[in-house]
Each structure stands twice: as C-alpha cells, then as structure tokens.
Design a protein around this motif. Sequence first.
Motif, PDB file in Angstrom:
ATOM      1  N   TRP A   7      13.478  22.673 -26.269  1.00 25.73           N
ATOM      2  CA  TRP A   7      12.276  23.264 -25.693  1.00 25.73           C
ATOM      3  C   TRP A   7      11.586  24.105 -26.745  1.00 25.73           C
ATOM      4  CZ3 TRP A   7      17.259  24.501 -24.339  1.00 25.73           C
ATOM      5  CH2 TRP A   7      17.705  25.770 -24.692  1.00 25.73           C
ATOM      6  N   SER A  14       8.768  26.297 -22.794  1.00 23.13           N
ATOM      7  CA  SER A  14       8.059  25.153 -22.221  1.00 23.13           C
ATOM      8  C   SER A  14       8.362  23.922 -23.062  1.00 23.13           C
ATOM      9  CB  SER A  14       6.551  25.434 -22.193  1.00 23.13           C
ATOM     10  OG  SER A  14       6.079  25.633 -23.513  1.00 23.13           O
ATOM     11  N   GLU A  15       7.681  22.855 -22.766  1.00 27.38           N
ATOM     12  CA  GLU A  15       7.815  21.603 -23.507  1.00 27.38           C
ATOM     13  C   GLU A  15       9.263  21.122 -23.554  1.00 27.38           C
ATOM     14  OE1 GLU A  15       5.817  21.800 -27.319  1.00 27.38           O
ATOM     15  OE2 GLU A  15       4.332  23.185 -26.485  1.00 27.38           O
ATOM     16  N   PHE A  16       9.920  21.152 -22.402  1.00 29.54           N
ATOM     17  CA  PHE A  16      11.299  20.685 -22.323  1.00 29.54           C
ATOM     18  C   PHE A  16      11.339  19.196 -22.633  1.00 29.54           C
ATOM     19  CE2 PHE A  16      11.256  24.520 -19.783  1.00 29.54           C
ATOM     20  CZ  PHE A  16      12.431  25.139 -20.182  1.00 29.54           C
ATOM     21  N   ALA A  26      10.977  22.651 -15.905  1.00 28.53           N
ATOM     22  CA  ALA A  26       9.636  23.082 -16.316  1.00 28.53           C
ATOM     23  C   ALA A  26       9.021  23.977 -15.243  1.00 28.53           C
ATOM     24  CB  ALA A  26       8.751  21.876 -16.596  1.00 28.53           C
TER      25      ALA A  26
END
Length: 82
Positions: A7, A19-21, A53
């Motif tokens: 992430w 974020s951005e898992f 998320a």
Amino acid sequence: MIYQLGWATLPGLRGLSVSEFRTTPTDAPDNARGVAIEFASDVEREAFLREIAAAFTARRFTNAADAFDTVKAYVLEHPAGR
C-alpha cells in the motif's frame, strides 16, 4: 495462493493516510515490508481489497510505523489472513 499486500502511505493535512492497496503473488512472503495473506480465489482477494480500502479511507495516522502496524493487525485479524 499467497499474496504480498502492499500500500501507499501518503502525507495529508490531518496526518498520514494509507491507500492504493495492491497484491502481488509471492512464493517468498516478506512481512518486514508488507503483509502476506492467502486467498482461496481471485473473487475473495478482490473483495478483501475493496474491504480494506473502505476500512482505511478516513483513518489518519501520526507516523508510518503506526500506519504499518495497524494495517498489519487488520490483515492478521481478517479470516483470510489467519
């Protein structure tokens, strides 16, 4: 299949956010830089990515270590992570 979860940890006005898992298939899990988790199917993996998320969208952290530890604990408490 075992995946390495990664992430992004980003600064914001109210603290750090995660974020951005994403997941990457792995044969050599690295829990020092991420978290390894096993999923029975792609459907289960995609559902988990949506769930994590959503769980972290509004959370903020004071430092990167706290963010890492909190995400790791969340994953290990998830049924697929056991």
